[in-house]
Design a protein around this motif. Structure first.
Motif, PDB file in Angstrom:
ATOM      1  N   ILE A  12       8.203  40.233-105.513  1.00  0.00           N
ATOM      2  CA  ILE A  12       7.722  41.127-103.945  1.00  0.00           C
ATOM      3  C   ILE A  12       7.394  39.645-102.795  1.00  0.00           C
ATOM      4  N   ALA A  13       7.617  38.706-103.168  1.00  0.00           N
ATOM      5  CA  ALA A  13       6.626  37.844-102.505  1.00  0.00           C
ATOM      6  C   ALA A  13       8.129  37.023-101.701  1.00  0.00           C
ATOM      7  N   GLU A  14       9.216  37.564-102.294  1.00  0.00           N
ATOM      8  CA  GLU A  14      10.992  36.659-101.924  1.00  0.00           C
ATOM      9  C   GLU A  14      11.297  38.030-101.176  1.00  0.00           C
ATOM     10  N   MET A  15      10.604  38.602-101.222  1.00  0.00           N
ATOM     11  CA  MET A  15      11.500  40.297-100.320  1.00  0.00           C
ATOM     12  C   MET A  15      10.137  40.214 -99.180  1.00  0.00           C
ATOM     13  N   ILE A  16       8.974  39.447 -98.935  1.00  0.00           N
ATOM     14  CA  ILE A  16       8.317  39.016 -98.110  1.00  0.00           C
ATOM     15  C   ILE A  16       8.912  37.801 -97.042  1.00  0.00           C
ATOM     16  N   LEU A  17       8.993  37.420 -97.947  1.00  0.00           N
ATOM     17  CA  LEU A  17       9.598  35.765 -97.422  1.00  0.00           C
ATOM     18  C   LEU A  17      10.796  36.334 -96.471  1.00  0.00           C
ATOM     19  N   LYS A  18      11.822  37.130 -96.593  1.00  0.00           N
ATOM     20  CA  LYS A  18      13.192  37.357 -96.362  1.00  0.00           C
ATOM     21  C   LYS A  18      12.704  38.338 -95.260  1.00  0.00           C
ATOM     22  N   GLU A  19      12.017  39.593 -95.217  1.00  0.00           N
ATOM     23  CA  GLU A  19      12.146  39.854 -93.814  1.00  0.00           C
ATOM     24  C   GLU A  19      10.998  38.884 -92.765  1.00  0.00           C
ATOM     25  N   LEU A  20      10.346  38.097 -92.633  1.00  0.00           N
ATOM     26  CA  LEU A  20       9.958  36.991 -92.273  1.00  0.00           C
ATOM     27  C   LEU A  20      10.354  36.653 -91.674  1.00  0.00           C
ATOM     28  N   ALA A  21      11.804  35.863 -92.245  1.00  0.00           N
ATOM     29  CA  ALA A  21      13.099  35.493 -91.847  1.00  0.00           C
ATOM     30  C   ALA A  21      13.947  36.399 -90.784  1.00  0.00           C
ATOM     31  N   ASP A  22      13.982  37.539 -91.093  1.00  0.00           N
ATOM     32  CA  ASP A  22      14.744  38.705 -89.947  1.00  0.00           C
ATOM     33  C   ASP A  22      13.925  39.053 -88.887  1.00  0.00           C
ATOM     34  N   LEU A  23      12.039  38.429 -89.206  1.00  0.00           N
ATOM     35  CA  LEU A  23      10.975  38.707 -88.458  1.00  0.00           C
ATOM     36  C   LEU A  23      11.687  37.674 -87.079  1.00  0.00           C
ATOM     37  N   LYS A  24      12.151  36.606 -87.414  1.00  0.00           N
ATOM     38  CA  LYS A  24      11.769  35.604 -86.508  1.00  0.00           C
ATOM     39  C   LYS A  24      13.450  36.256 -86.073  1.00  0.00           C
ATOM     40  N   ASN A  25      14.153  36.076 -86.786  1.00  0.00           N
ATOM     41  CA  ASN A  25      15.560  35.911 -86.103  1.00  0.00           C
ATOM     42  C   ASN A  25      15.940  36.901 -84.474  1.00  0.00           C
ATOM     43  N   ASN A  26      15.259  38.544 -84.694  1.00  0.00           N
ATOM     44  CA  ASN A  26      15.418  40.176 -84.510  1.00  0.00           C
ATOM     45  C   ASN A  26      13.766  39.934 -83.529  1.00  0.00           C
ATOM     46  N   GLY A  27      12.990  39.325 -83.462  1.00  0.00           N
ATOM     47  CA  GLY A  27      11.767  39.231 -82.839  1.00  0.00           C
ATOM     48  C   GLY A  27      10.717  40.551 -83.691  1.00  0.00           C
ATOM     49  N   VAL A  28       9.012  40.304 -82.839  1.00  0.00           N
ATOM     50  CA  VAL A  28       8.932  40.567 -83.507  1.00  0.00           C
ATOM     51  C   VAL A  28       7.994  41.356 -82.187  1.00  0.00           C
ATOM     52  N   ASP A  29       8.314  42.984 -82.383  1.00  0.00           N
ATOM     53  CA  ASP A  29       7.759  44.328 -81.636  1.00  0.00           C
ATOM     54  C   ASP A  29       6.950  45.511 -82.202  1.00  0.00           C
ATOM     55  N   ASN A  30       6.349  46.146 -81.569  1.00  0.00           N
ATOM     56  CA  ASN A  30       5.271  46.615 -82.472  1.00  0.00           C
ATOM     57  C   ASN A  30       5.396  46.772 -83.953  1.00  0.00           C
ATOM     58  N   GLU A  31       6.574  47.685 -83.615  1.00  0.00           N
ATOM     59  CA  GLU A  31       7.062  47.881 -85.090  1.00  0.00           C
ATOM     60  C   GLU A  31       6.783  46.089 -86.389  1.00  0.00           C
ATOM     61  N   GLY A  32       7.475  45.499 -85.943  1.00  0.00           N
ATOM     62  CA  GLY A  32       7.087  43.997 -86.519  1.00  0.00           C
ATOM     63  C   GLY A  32       5.736  43.273 -86.292  1.00  0.00           C
ATOM     64  N   LYS A  33       5.496  44.181 -85.985  1.00  0.00           N
ATOM     65  CA  LYS A  33       3.468  43.181 -85.592  1.00  0.00           C
ATOM     66  C   LYS A  33       3.290  44.346 -87.090  1.00  0.00           C
ATOM     67  N   MET A  34       3.424  45.910 -86.858  1.00  0.00           N
ATOM     68  CA  MET A  34       2.701  46.683 -87.942  1.00  0.00           C
ATOM     69  C   MET A  34       3.755  45.812 -89.567  1.00  0.00           C
ATOM     70  N   LYS A  35       4.928  46.161 -89.158  1.00  0.00           N
ATOM     71  CA  LYS A  35       5.426  44.831 -90.556  1.00  0.00           C
ATOM     72  C   LYS A  35       4.337  43.592 -91.363  1.00  0.00           C
ATOM     73  N   LEU A  36       4.383  43.078 -90.065  1.00  0.00           N
ATOM     74  CA  LEU A  36       3.520  41.504 -90.357  1.00  0.00           C
ATOM     75  C   LEU A  36       2.613  41.480 -91.306  1.00  0.00           C
ATOM     76  N   THR A  37       1.752  42.780 -90.686  1.00  0.00           N
ATOM     77  CA  THR A  37       0.306  42.663 -90.994  1.00  0.00           C
ATOM     78  C   THR A  37       0.656  43.332 -91.894  1.00  0.00           C
ATOM     79  N   HIS A  38       1.010  44.829 -92.827  1.00  0.00           N
ATOM     80  CA  HIS A  38       1.770  45.351 -93.944  1.00  0.00           C
ATOM     81  C   HIS A  38       1.742  43.308 -94.921  1.00  0.00           C
ATOM     82  N   HIS A  39       2.537  43.365 -94.382  1.00  0.00           N
ATOM     83  CA  HIS A  39       3.273  42.293 -95.388  1.00  0.00           C
ATOM     84  C   HIS A  39       1.855  40.923 -95.604  1.00  0.00           C
ATOM     85  N   PHE A  40       1.479  40.481 -95.266  1.00  0.00           N
ATOM     86  CA  PHE A  40      -0.012  40.133 -95.015  1.00  0.00           C
ATOM     87  C   PHE A  40      -1.058  40.225 -96.391  1.00  0.00           C
ATOM     88  N   LYS A  41      -1.084  41.793 -95.525  1.00  0.00           N
ATOM     89  CA  LYS A  41      -2.277  42.166 -96.988  1.00  0.00           C
ATOM     90  C   LYS A  41      -1.425  42.682 -98.170  1.00  0.00           C
TER      91      LYS A  41
END
Length: 122
Positions: A12-41
């Motif tokens: 699960i942690a590896e999946m979170i890191l992969k998502e972070l890499a995707d967010l870094k490449n694609n930019g963080v919009d409002n949906e990305g902010k929600m994802k990041l907050t969810h991943h943090f929790k």
């Protein structure tokens, strides 16, 4: 059974890191902010399963292999603190005190978010 749980937590942690890499490449919009907050929790829940104080966790990661759940938790925290900007962070070069401070800050932030949610829903 314990090994299976640890492997699942790491996956699960590896999946979170992969998502972070995707967010870094694609930019963080409002949906990305929600994802990041969810991943943090979620990464906080994974970190809590270690059931150890921050200092012990950091010392363990320095004397053994790094724990991916700690990396995911810290990266999510630092990204949120940086205004939802994902940056490359090298924890290997940090000393124990610095990494411990980051981890303690992440725990504090996660507790605050949990408290806010309980107050909002309660």
């Amino acid at each position: 059974m314990t090994k299976v749980k640890l492997n699942a937590i790491s996956a699960i942690a590896e999946m979170i890191l992969k998502e972070l890499a995707d967010l870094k490449n694609n930019g963080v919009d409002n949906e990305g902010k929600m994802k990041l907050t969810h991943h943090f929790k979620l990464s906080y829940k994974l970190f809590r399963r270690l059931n150890s104080p921050c200092k012990e966790v950091v010392e363990f990661t320095r004397s053994n292999k790094p724990l991916v759940e700690v990396e995911a938790f810290c990266k999510c925290y630092l990204s949120i603190q940086a205004g939802y900007r994902i940056s490359s962070i090298n924890f290997d070069g940090m000393d124990i005190d610095t990494l411990c401070s980051i981890l303690e800050g992440a725990v504090s932030k996660a507790k605050d978010l949990s408290k806010e949610e309980r107050n909002k829903n309660g």
